[in-house]
Design a protein around this motif. Structure first.
Motif, PDB file in Angstrom:
ATOM      1  N   LEU A   1     -30.454  35.749 -49.445  1.00  0.00           N
ATOM      2  CA  LEU A   1     -30.369  36.112 -48.028  1.00  0.00           C
ATOM      3  C   LEU A   1     -28.975  35.849 -47.459  1.00  0.00           C
ATOM      4  O   LEU A   1     -28.477  36.638 -46.642  1.00  0.00           O
ATOM      5  N   ALA A   2     -28.343  34.776 -47.902  1.00  0.00           N
ATOM      6  CA  ALA A   2     -26.992  34.460 -47.439  1.00  0.00           C
ATOM      7  C   ALA A   2     -25.978  35.503 -47.901  1.00  0.00           C
ATOM      8  O   ALA A   2     -24.921  35.661 -47.288  1.00  0.00           O
ATOM      9  N   ILE A   3     -26.307  36.209 -48.946  1.00  0.00           N
ATOM     10  CA  ILE A   3     -25.430  37.273 -49.441  1.00  0.00           C
ATOM     11  C   ILE A   3     -25.797  38.618 -48.817  1.00  0.00           C
ATOM     12  O   ILE A   3     -24.929  39.362 -48.349  1.00  0.00           O
ATOM     13  N   VAL A   4     -27.072  38.936 -48.773  1.00  0.00           N
ATOM     14  CA  VAL A   4     -27.527  40.260 -48.323  1.00  0.00           C
ATOM     15  C   VAL A   4     -27.384  40.442 -46.818  1.00  0.00           C
ATOM     16  O   VAL A   4     -26.877  41.483 -46.361  1.00  0.00           O
ATOM     17  N   VAL A   5     -27.805  39.476 -46.028  1.00  0.00           N
ATOM     18  CA  VAL A   5     -27.812  39.634 -44.569  1.00  0.00           C
ATOM     19  C   VAL A   5     -26.403  39.932 -44.015  1.00  0.00           C
ATOM     20  O   VAL A   5     -26.247  40.900 -43.251  1.00  0.00           O
ATOM     21  N   PRO A   6     -25.368  39.146 -44.379  1.00  0.00           N
ATOM     22  CA  PRO A   6     -24.038  39.477 -43.838  1.00  0.00           C
ATOM     23  C   PRO A   6     -23.547  40.873 -44.245  1.00  0.00           C
ATOM     24  O   PRO A   6     -22.904  41.560 -43.446  1.00  0.00           O
ATOM     25  N   SER A   7     -23.854  41.289 -45.468  1.00  0.00           N
ATOM     26  CA  SER A   7     -23.395  42.618 -45.891  1.00  0.00           C
ATOM     27  C   SER A   7     -24.125  43.720 -45.128  1.00  0.00           C
ATOM     28  O   SER A   7     -23.518  44.723 -44.749  1.00  0.00           O
ATOM     29  N   VAL A   8     -25.419  43.550 -44.875  1.00  0.00           N
ATOM     30  CA  VAL A   8     -26.182  44.546 -44.106  1.00  0.00           C
ATOM     31  C   VAL A   8     -25.636  44.617 -42.677  1.00  0.00           C
ATOM     32  O   VAL A   8     -25.454  45.714 -42.129  1.00  0.00           O
ATOM     33  N   ILE A   9     -25.355  43.481 -42.077  1.00  0.00           N
ATOM     34  CA  ILE A   9     -24.799  43.447 -40.720  1.00  0.00           C
ATOM     35  C   ILE A   9     -23.443  44.156 -40.694  1.00  0.00           C
ATOM     36  O   ILE A   9     -23.179  44.977 -39.809  1.00  0.00           O
TER      37      ILE A   9
END
Length: 166
Positions: free
Chosen positions: A25-33
Motif C-alpha cells: 500500500l505504501a508503494i501503490v497508493v502514492p503512485s495512484v495519487i
C-alpha cells in the motif's frame, strides 16, 4: 579447526501478511495519487508511463532488500551466534562464559520501539516478530535480546547446557 556442533538453529523472515500489505500500500497508493494528478493536469500518457516505470524501478530494489531480511540464531556448547542479514553478513559470537542468559517475554514496541535492530547503546534487540526472546546479559551491564519463535525448544537446549556445566 573443528566445526562446532549446532544444538539449536532458527531462521526467521518477514512473512507477516499485514506487514507486506502495508509495504504494498505504501508503494501503490502514492503512485495512484500521482498518476491521477498527472491525468487531471493533462500530462501525456507516455510521460505518465515513464514516471510509473521509473517509480517501479526504484521500488523493486527496496522490496528485494526487505524480502532478504532474516534473523539467524545458532546455539552451540560454546555460545550464541546471531546475525540479522543484510545488516550483518557474518555471525556475531557471544560466549556463554562471558554472560548470563534466560528466555523472556517482552513488549517489542514499549521496550525497544518495535521489531528489527532496535534499542539503545546498552540494551539492544534483534527481532523479527513475536514477544519472546533470549535475553543475554553481559558483565559490563549491556544486554542483547534475540527474538525467537522457538522459545520452548530453545529453553530445553539452554537447560541441558546448564545441567552439563554442573
Amino acid at each position: 579447526m573443528e566445526e562446532e556442533k549446532v544444538l539449536f538453529y532458527e531462521k526467521q523472515r518477514l512473512t507477516q501478511w499485514w506487514l507486506w500489505l502495508i509495504i504494498v500500500l505504501a508503494i501503490v497508493v502514492p503512485s495512484v495519487i500521482q498518476i491521477s494528478k498527472m491525468t487531471e493536469n493533462g500530462v501525456p500518457q507516455q510521460q505518465m508511463l515513464h514516471y510509473l516505470l521509473s517509480y517501479i524501478a526504484c521500488c523493486i530494489p527496496v522490496l528485494i532488500l526487505i524480502s532478504c531480511i532474516k534473523l539467524e540464531t545458532r546455539i552451540t556448547e560454546q555460545g550464541v551466534y546471531v546475525r540479522m542479514f543484510p545488516l550483518g553478513f557474518s555471525f556475531k559470537f557471544y560466549p556463554f562464559s562471558n554472560m548470563t542468559y534466560h528466555i523472556k517475554t517482552y513488549h517489542p514496541v514499549r521496550e525497544y520501539g518495535g521489531w528489527g535492530y532496535k534499542g539503545r547503546h546498552n540494551n539492544r534487540s534483534l527481532s523479527i516478530r513475536g514477544d519472546r526472546g533470549l535475553q543475554l546479559e553481559f558483565p559490563n551491564g549491556n544486554k542483547l535480546l534475540i527474538g525467537t519463535q522457538k522459545d520452548k525448544e530453545l529453553l530445553e537446549i539452554l537447560k541441558s547446557l546448564q545441567s552439563n556445566k554442573k
